[in-house]
Design a protein around this motif. Structure first.
Motif, PDB file in Angstrom:
ATOM      1  N   LEU A 206      10.859 -21.173 -10.653  1.00  0.00           N
ATOM      2  CA  LEU A 206      10.971 -20.971  -9.219  1.00  0.00           C
ATOM      3  C   LEU A 206       9.736 -21.561  -8.560  1.00  0.00           C
ATOM      4  CD1 LEU A 206      12.217 -17.254  -9.093  1.00  0.00           C
ATOM      5  CD2 LEU A 206      13.540 -19.354  -9.422  1.00  0.00           C
ATOM      6  N   ILE A 207       9.948 -22.547  -7.707  1.00  0.00           N
ATOM      7  CA  ILE A 207       8.855 -23.221  -7.018  1.00  0.00           C
ATOM      8  C   ILE A 207       8.929 -22.846  -5.540  1.00  0.00           C
ATOM      9  CG2 ILE A 207       7.778 -25.429  -6.459  1.00  0.00           C
ATOM     10  CD1 ILE A 207       9.226 -26.597  -8.916  1.00  0.00           C
ATOM     11  N   PHE A 208       7.889 -22.216  -5.047  1.00  0.00           N
ATOM     12  CA  PHE A 208       7.863 -21.799  -3.651  1.00  0.00           C
ATOM     13  C   PHE A 208       6.919 -22.710  -2.875  1.00  0.00           C
ATOM     14  CE2 PHE A 208       9.167 -18.043  -6.018  1.00  0.00           C
ATOM     15  CZ  PHE A 208      10.311 -17.671  -5.303  1.00  0.00           C
ATOM     16  N   ALA A 210       8.001 -26.189  -0.159  1.00  0.00           N
ATOM     17  CA  ALA A 210       8.662 -27.490  -0.222  1.00  0.00           C
ATOM     18  C   ALA A 210       7.668 -28.583   0.143  1.00  0.00           C
ATOM     19  CB  ALA A 210       9.873 -27.505   0.711  1.00  0.00           C
ATOM     20  N   VAL A 211       6.716 -28.833  -0.734  1.00  0.00           N
ATOM     21  CA  VAL A 211       5.650 -29.807  -0.507  1.00  0.00           C
ATOM     22  C   VAL A 211       5.761 -30.932  -1.540  1.00  0.00           C
ATOM     23  CG1 VAL A 211       4.123 -28.076   0.504  1.00  0.00           C
ATOM     24  CG2 VAL A 211       4.053 -28.483  -1.964  1.00  0.00           C
ATOM     25  N   ASP A 212       4.929 -31.978  -1.373  1.00  0.00           N
ATOM     26  CA  ASP A 212       4.986 -33.099  -2.308  1.00  0.00           C
ATOM     27  C   ASP A 212       4.706 -32.666  -3.741  1.00  0.00           C
ATOM     28  OD1 ASP A 212       5.601 -34.772  -0.259  1.00  0.00           O
ATOM     29  OD2 ASP A 212       3.593 -35.612  -0.035  1.00  0.00           O
ATOM     30  N   PHE A 213       3.810 -31.714  -3.926  1.00  0.00           N
ATOM     31  CA  PHE A 213       3.516 -31.220  -5.268  1.00  0.00           C
ATOM     32  C   PHE A 213       4.757 -30.569  -5.878  1.00  0.00           C
ATOM     33  CE2 PHE A 213      -0.669 -31.411  -3.271  1.00  0.00           C
ATOM     34  CZ  PHE A 213      -1.398 -32.056  -4.253  1.00  0.00           C
ATOM     35  N   ALA A 214       5.573 -29.929  -5.037  1.00  0.00           N
ATOM     36  CA  ALA A 214       6.796 -29.299  -5.531  1.00  0.00           C
ATOM     37  C   ALA A 214       7.795 -30.329  -6.019  1.00  0.00           C
ATOM     38  CB  ALA A 214       7.415 -28.430  -4.434  1.00  0.00           C
ATOM     39  N   ALA A 215       7.845 -31.486  -5.356  1.00  0.00           N
ATOM     40  CA  ALA A 215       8.763 -32.536  -5.796  1.00  0.00           C
ATOM     41  C   ALA A 215       8.406 -33.018  -7.192  1.00  0.00           C
ATOM     42  CB  ALA A 215       8.735 -33.700  -4.799  1.00  0.00           C
ATOM     43  N   ALA A 216       7.115 -33.239  -7.438  1.00  0.00           N
ATOM     44  CA  ALA A 216       6.687 -33.689  -8.762  1.00  0.00           C
ATOM     45  C   ALA A 216       6.874 -32.583  -9.797  1.00  0.00           C
ATOM     46  CB  ALA A 216       5.225 -34.125  -8.718  1.00  0.00           C
ATOM     47  N   LEU A 217       6.574 -31.349  -9.432  1.00  0.00           N
ATOM     48  CA  LEU A 217       6.703 -30.237 -10.371  1.00  0.00           C
ATOM     49  C   LEU A 217       8.166 -29.982 -10.719  1.00  0.00           C
ATOM     50  CD1 LEU A 217       5.434 -27.996 -12.025  1.00  0.00           C
ATOM     51  CD2 LEU A 217       5.429 -26.556  -9.965  1.00  0.00           C
ATOM     52  N   SER A 218       9.065 -30.134  -9.747  1.00  0.00           N
ATOM     53  CA  SER A 218      10.482 -29.927 -10.052  1.00  0.00           C
ATOM     54  C   SER A 218      10.978 -30.958 -11.058  1.00  0.00           C
ATOM     55  CB  SER A 218      11.314 -29.984  -8.768  1.00  0.00           C
ATOM     56  OG  SER A 218      11.268 -31.268  -8.180  1.00  0.00           O
ATOM     57  N   GLN A 219      10.471 -32.190 -10.970  1.00  0.00           N
ATOM     58  CA  GLN A 219      10.853 -33.215 -11.941  1.00  0.00           C
ATOM     59  C   GLN A 219      10.312 -32.868 -13.325  1.00  0.00           C
ATOM     60  OE1 GLN A 219       9.618 -37.191 -10.966  1.00  0.00           O
ATOM     61  NE2 GLN A 219      10.717 -38.120 -12.675  1.00  0.00           N
ATOM     62  N   ALA A 220       9.055 -32.439 -13.393  1.00  0.00           N
ATOM     63  CA  ALA A 220       8.459 -32.066 -14.682  1.00  0.00           C
ATOM     64  C   ALA A 220       9.166 -30.847 -15.269  1.00  0.00           C
ATOM     65  CB  ALA A 220       6.971 -31.786 -14.504  1.00  0.00           C
ATOM     66  N   GLY A 225      13.356 -28.721 -19.408  1.00  0.00           N
ATOM     67  CA  GLY A 225      14.550 -27.932 -19.668  1.00  0.00           C
ATOM     68  C   GLY A 225      14.726 -26.724 -18.785  1.00  0.00           C
ATOM     69  N   TYR A 226      13.908 -26.576 -17.758  1.00  0.00           N
ATOM     70  CA  TYR A 226      14.056 -25.447 -16.848  1.00  0.00           C
ATOM     71  C   TYR A 226      15.177 -25.693 -15.847  1.00  0.00           C
ATOM     72  CZ  TYR A 226       9.630 -23.296 -18.297  1.00  0.00           C
ATOM     73  OH  TYR A 226       8.639 -22.678 -19.015  1.00  0.00           O
ATOM     74  N   ARG A 227      15.780 -24.607 -15.399  1.00  0.00           N
ATOM     75  CA  ARG A 227      16.661 -24.653 -14.228  1.00  0.00           C
ATOM     76  C   ARG A 227      15.779 -24.403 -13.019  1.00  0.00           C
ATOM     77  NH1 ARG A 227      20.223 -21.046 -11.382  1.00  0.00           N
ATOM     78  NH2 ARG A 227      19.775 -19.322 -12.801  1.00  0.00           N
ATOM     79  N   VAL A 228      15.599 -25.428 -12.210  1.00  0.00           N
ATOM     80  CA  VAL A 228      14.563 -25.418 -11.179  1.00  0.00           C
ATOM     81  C   VAL A 228      15.140 -25.061  -9.813  1.00  0.00           C
ATOM     82  CG1 VAL A 228      12.822 -26.796  -9.978  1.00  0.00           C
ATOM     83  CG2 VAL A 228      13.234 -27.154 -12.435  1.00  0.00           C
ATOM     84  N   THR A 229      14.476 -24.116  -9.155  1.00  0.00           N
ATOM     85  CA  THR A 229      14.797 -23.749  -7.777  1.00  0.00           C
ATOM     86  C   THR A 229      13.574 -24.005  -6.907  1.00  0.00           C
ATOM     87  OG1 THR A 229      16.379 -22.031  -8.419  1.00  0.00           O
ATOM     88  CG2 THR A 229      15.438 -21.876  -6.208  1.00  0.00           C
ATOM     89  N   ALA A 246      15.678 -30.851  -8.503  1.00  0.00           N
ATOM     90  CA  ALA A 246      15.889 -29.404  -8.468  1.00  0.00           C
ATOM     91  C   ALA A 246      17.370 -29.095  -8.625  1.00  0.00           C
ATOM     92  CB  ALA A 246      15.358 -28.823  -7.167  1.00  0.00           C
ATOM     93  N   ASP A 247      17.670 -28.006  -9.322  1.00  0.00           N
ATOM     94  CA  ASP A 247      19.059 -27.577  -9.451  1.00  0.00           C
ATOM     95  C   ASP A 247      19.570 -26.956  -8.162  1.00  0.00           C
ATOM     96  OD1 ASP A 247      19.869 -27.783 -12.521  1.00  0.00           O
ATOM     97  OD2 ASP A 247      17.777 -27.182 -12.413  1.00  0.00           O
ATOM     98  N   GLU A 248      18.652 -26.355  -7.412  1.00  0.00           N
ATOM     99  CA  GLU A 248      19.036 -25.813  -6.118  1.00  0.00           C
ATOM    100  C   GLU A 248      17.825 -25.778  -5.202  1.00  0.00           C
ATOM    101  OE1 GLU A 248      20.375 -21.782  -6.289  1.00  0.00           O
ATOM    102  OE2 GLU A 248      18.698 -21.107  -7.524  1.00  0.00           O
ATOM    103  N   VAL A 249      18.084 -25.949  -3.914  1.00  0.00           N
ATOM    104  CA  VAL A 249      17.047 -25.853  -2.887  1.00  0.00           C
ATOM    105  C   VAL A 249      17.488 -24.764  -1.920  1.00  0.00           C
ATOM    106  CG1 VAL A 249      15.765 -27.051  -1.079  1.00  0.00           C
ATOM    107  CG2 VAL A 249      16.484 -28.296  -3.138  1.00  0.00           C
TER     108      VAL A 249
END
Length: 378
Positions: A206-208, A210-220, A225-229, A246-249
């Motif tokens: 779970l990434i809280f 919606a910043v540029d760092f979140a975009a890179a972290l969601s890809q990583a 193998g994580y389901r990323v939100t 991300a699997d969901e936003v």
């Protein structure tokens, strides 16, 4: 075997006989864990790996032999050879016990059922006899998580009941591992060793923010193998187009989303907003949850102020000690991509109770025998 479940499922539907080689015991340092498999079909096609390359050739030939001769299961051991550096063996110094068996899909419906559940994304577990009476070695039982039911038999009601209880416990814990049953009148008169292969739903990240760092972290996170939100209260930033991995936003106040989110002990929570109006309500809740990891981004000054506000909000010292902040390992990361590596490296180290120290500066085992399983999808 679940590392190649989709391929095996395809071969079973063909139906196509194949030889299945599975790591059933690891001693010392070895590149792949118990339960990993390599399979070879009648056309010589191979799928999977048992050693990351060290003994693949020898295992492949053994699979061809078992398949061609239609022989019974074969169990063999591979280890490092001090006498001949080029001998078949593990140069990493560990030992692997490999079980090779011929699978005829027409006569292995329990295995097919388990592989079908995995291929369709269901939580499932397959128990495989790896040691015991010769007529039982290689036999499988499977259980699906959504509608728990037994498929297969070891030949007796007591044995089946004992194994099913263990299978369901491993499935609930999302843990692949060896079990022993038998040698008593309550279960089975003969001692059996079974390897329980578990396919669990992907762990959540779970990434809280919606910043540029979140975009890179969601890809990583997706790569691991994580389901990323990705969650943010600001709809202009929380869009699927900005976070394609991300699997969901979700557009929601973070703490409100967390109150209804489905979590487990493998979940990683990454707070990247470094904005007190979002962070404090969110972390006040997150630090009390039985999740694997809670990290928050920000400078050391931001961290100190965040701790002050969390204390003021009533968060205990015990819960504060769970917070990984500033988030990530000290890699000198600056870009969003580098920071994503820093964060995921800390998540991996934390999951395995490791320090993150460079291996060149440590002298312990690279792969501890009793290390907990990584929270990755199998």
């Amino acid at each position: 075997m679940l590392n190649i479940a989709e391929t095996l499922h395809t071969w079973c539907l063909a139906p196509r006989p194949f030889a299945l080689a599975t790591v059933v015991r690891v001693t010392g340092s070895a590149p792949l864990p118990v339960g990993t498999s390599l399979a070879v079909d009648t056309d010589g096609h191979a799928a999977g790996s048992v050693s990351g390359g060290c003994v693949e050739g020898a295992v492949y030939e053994l699979c061809r032999q078992v398949l061609d001769e239609e022989s019974g299961p074969v169990r063999t051991r591979f280890g490092y050879s001090d006498d001949d550096a080029f001998a078949v063996g593990l140069t990493c110094g560990g030992e692997l016990d490999i079980l090779v068996q011929r699978i005829d899909p027409a006569h292995q419906p329990p295995l097919l059922h388990g592989l079908l559940a995995v291929a369709t994304g269901e939580p499932a577990a397959v128990a495989q006899v790896v040691d015991g009476p010769p007529h039982l070695i290689g036999r499988t039982l499977s259980v699906s998580g959504h509608a728990p039911s037994l498929n297969g038999t070891l030949g007796g009601e007591h044995e089946d009941q004992a194994v099913v209880a263990q299978i369901r416990a491993h499935l609930a814990a999302s843990r692949t591992g060896l079990i022993g049953i038998g040698a008593d009148s309550a279960t089975c008169p003969e001692r059996l060793s079974l390897l329980i292969h578990v396919n669990a739903p992907r762990p959540r990240m779970l990434i809280f923010g919606a910043v540029d760092f979140a975009a890179a972290l969601s890809q990583a996170g997706a790569f691991l193998g994580y389901r990323v939100t990705v969650c943010d209260a600001r709809p202009v930033f929380a869009t699927a187009a900005r976070f394609p991995y991300a699997d969901e936003v979700v557009t929601q106040w973070p703490h409100r989303y967390l109150e209804t989110a489905s979590l487990d002990t493998r979940t990683a929570i990454c707070v990247l907003t470094h904005d007190a109006k979002f962070d404090i309500p969110l972390l006040t809740r997150a630090l009390t949850l039985p999740v694997a990891y809670v990290g928050a981004m920000g400078s050391r000054r931001t961290h100190q102020e965040r701790i002050r506000l969390l204390r003021a909000a009533g968060v205990s010292e015990e819960h504060l000690a769970r917070l990984r902040s500033p988030i990530g390992l000290d890699l000198g990361a600056r870009t969003p991509e580098e920071t994503a590596i820093s964060i995921t490296a800390e998540i991996i180290a934390h999951a395995h109770h490791r320090s993150g120290t460079p291996l060149t500066r440590s002298d312990g085992p690279i792969h501890p025998t009793h290390a907990p399983p990584a929270p990755m999808h199998h």
